[in-house]
Design a protein around this motif. Sequence first.
Motif, PDB file in Angstrom:
ATOM      1  N   VAL A  11     -20.607  48.627  13.123  1.00 28.20           N
ATOM      2  CA  VAL A  11     -20.065  47.724  14.140  1.00 28.20           C
ATOM      3  C   VAL A  11     -21.093  46.621  14.403  1.00 28.20           C
ATOM      4  O   VAL A  11     -22.290  46.818  14.187  1.00 28.20           O
ATOM      5  CB  VAL A  11     -19.750  48.438  15.483  1.00 28.20           C
ATOM      6  N   GLY A  12     -20.588  45.462  14.863  1.00 29.79           N
ATOM      7  CA  GLY A  12     -21.517  44.370  15.162  1.00 29.79           C
ATOM      8  C   GLY A  12     -21.067  43.584  16.378  1.00 29.79           C
ATOM      9  O   GLY A  12     -21.842  43.318  17.279  1.00 29.79           O
ATOM     10  N   LEU A  17     -15.942  47.178  17.945  1.00 27.74           N
ATOM     11  CA  LEU A  17     -16.073  48.415  18.730  1.00 27.74           C
ATOM     12  C   LEU A  17     -14.699  48.991  19.035  1.00 27.74           C
ATOM     13  O   LEU A  17     -14.476  50.195  18.936  1.00 27.74           O
ATOM     14  CB  LEU A  17     -16.844  48.142  20.025  1.00 27.74           C
ATOM     15  N   HIS A  39     -25.046  49.960  14.574  1.00 24.42           N
ATOM     16  CA  HIS A  39     -24.725  48.728  15.318  1.00 24.42           C
ATOM     17  C   HIS A  39     -25.697  47.668  14.808  1.00 24.42           C
ATOM     18  O   HIS A  39     -26.909  47.869  14.870  1.00 24.42           O
ATOM     19  CB  HIS A  39     -24.933  48.980  16.818  1.00 24.42           C
ATOM     20  N   TYR A  44     -24.995  41.779  21.727  1.00 22.03           N
ATOM     21  CA  TYR A  44     -26.024  42.589  22.382  1.00 22.03           C
ATOM     22  C   TYR A  44     -25.902  42.577  23.895  1.00 22.03           C
ATOM     23  O   TYR A  44     -26.482  43.396  24.577  1.00 22.03           O
ATOM     24  CB  TYR A  44     -27.428  42.095  21.977  1.00 22.03           C
ATOM     25  N   SER A  49     -20.945  44.493  24.659  1.00 23.38           N
ATOM     26  CA  SER A  49     -21.238  45.658  23.827  1.00 23.38           C
ATOM     27  C   SER A  49     -21.265  46.960  24.633  1.00 23.38           C
ATOM     28  O   SER A  49     -20.355  47.777  24.522  1.00 23.38           O
ATOM     29  CB  SER A  49     -22.569  45.422  23.096  1.00 23.38           C
ATOM     30  N   PRO A  61     -24.727  54.375  19.022  1.00 22.98           N
ATOM     31  CA  PRO A  61     -25.110  54.180  17.616  1.00 22.98           C
ATOM     32  C   PRO A  61     -26.287  55.065  17.229  1.00 22.98           C
ATOM     33  O   PRO A  61     -27.189  55.316  18.034  1.00 22.98           O
ATOM     34  CB  PRO A  61     -25.526  52.713  17.566  1.00 22.98           C
ATOM     35  N   ASN A  64     -29.635  50.925  15.736  1.00 21.30           N
ATOM     36  CA  ASN A  64     -29.280  49.576  16.157  1.00 21.30           C
ATOM     37  C   ASN A  64     -30.246  48.607  15.486  1.00 21.30           C
ATOM     38  O   ASN A  64     -31.457  48.708  15.661  1.00 21.30           O
ATOM     39  CB  ASN A  64     -29.360  49.447  17.680  1.00 21.30           C
ATOM     40  N   SER A 103     -21.275  40.705  10.486  1.00 21.55           N
ATOM     41  CA  SER A 103     -21.780  42.055  10.216  1.00 21.55           C
ATOM     42  C   SER A 103     -20.966  42.732   9.109  1.00 21.55           C
ATOM     43  O   SER A 103     -21.508  43.502   8.313  1.00 21.55           O
ATOM     44  CB  SER A 103     -21.690  42.907  11.487  1.00 21.55           C
TER      45      SER A 103
END
Length: 369
Positions: A11-12, A17, A39, A44, A49, A61, A64, A103
């Motif tokens: 995920v990014g 998410l 992640h 961020y 997030s 995660p 990260n 990502s």
Amino acid sequence: MPRPLKILNVVGARPNLVKMAPLLRAMKRHKEIETFLVHTGQHYDERLSDVFFRQLEMQLPDANLGVGSGSHAEQTAEIMKRVEPLLLRYRPDLVVVVGDVNSTIAVSLTAAKLGIRIAHVEAGLRSFDRSMPEEINRMLTDALADYMFVTEECAIENLLREGRPRERIYFVGNVMIDALHQSLPLSQSSKIGDELGLVNGGGWQRFAMLTLHRPSNVDSVETLHGLLEGIVAVAEEIPVIFPVHPRTKEKLDSSKVAAHPRLQLIPPLGYLEFLSLMSHATMVLTDSGGIQEETTALGVPCLTLRNNTERPVTISHGTNQLVGTDPAKIMRAAQDVLENGRKPGRLPPLWDGKAAERIVETILTITEM
Ligand code: UD1
């Protein structure tokens, strides 16, 4: 006991998410799967997030990468550099990527070069507009993916046209709608409607939701102002709630916003708060991809402030219409919804809340081969 199937999930950004939560839940129901969650840190902020992890009841995660913001090249390259040692250490049997953000392509490209198999969830969507960074990410990720899971039938045609093998394409439905099924009941106890003054006498009043973050709409102050002119005209009729994405906020802060007492700018919302508002909205105006799908599932009119969509099923089946960015057209479309209600919509095939389970069962079958 045979060795578990090691799946590294990526995920990014915020919409990743929402898509990953049901997939992880489905994977955890199968004890033959070992999951690892990465992640990238592309998003961020707490509001983009952390709140999603809590509200989607997602595992935190396992790693990260903390890449943060940057130009496309910087962000993509930084993710590749940081994920490579992790892939070498963990040696997954499969990498699962979702959606179309930087990502998604960065981890796919790194995994492909290491000979690790890739599954792309939400494959095959095409806007045919290469000025969108997401279109580049989608095409390249699909060119690398070993297994392609698609949300709508046109994606199969797109992939076949690009020479991808039919037997690697699986029409499974939409994991974003799985998440919606899971969270919609919870969202109904949110108090966000009261907090924003949208509920009086126990009932919801009419209002519109607005989201804007596509670079083509917000990066130029002139375009953004033009769009907001159309929105202010809508605000003459009903309140407009506008949760502002950080990319858009930067632009609004550096320019004079077309203010209107009924255009309410608020910080980005959590998933449950957003669902609560969206499900009660008279209409949603947006340039997001996922919101076109969510409004279709909810039966809420959606006016898409773009000239194209990579999700045509939301128009052929759903409540979505492409309105573009001309203020007069936006106002006319909004007026039409206010006077005539929504265009009739139906649920696209397989948008039934079970896509994640189908994906995981397919993965278990194909990785046996
Ligand atoms: C990214 C995705 C887009 C997706 C969107 C969902 C790409 C190319 N774009 O766009 O497809 O629809 O996420 O939100 O991957 N910023 C913060 N806090 C954060 C993250 C970003 O303030 O947690 C700000 C930074 O100023 C940054 C800007 O937002 O420069 C844009 O972030 P970025 O991740 O580059 O793209 P998004 O516009 O969020």
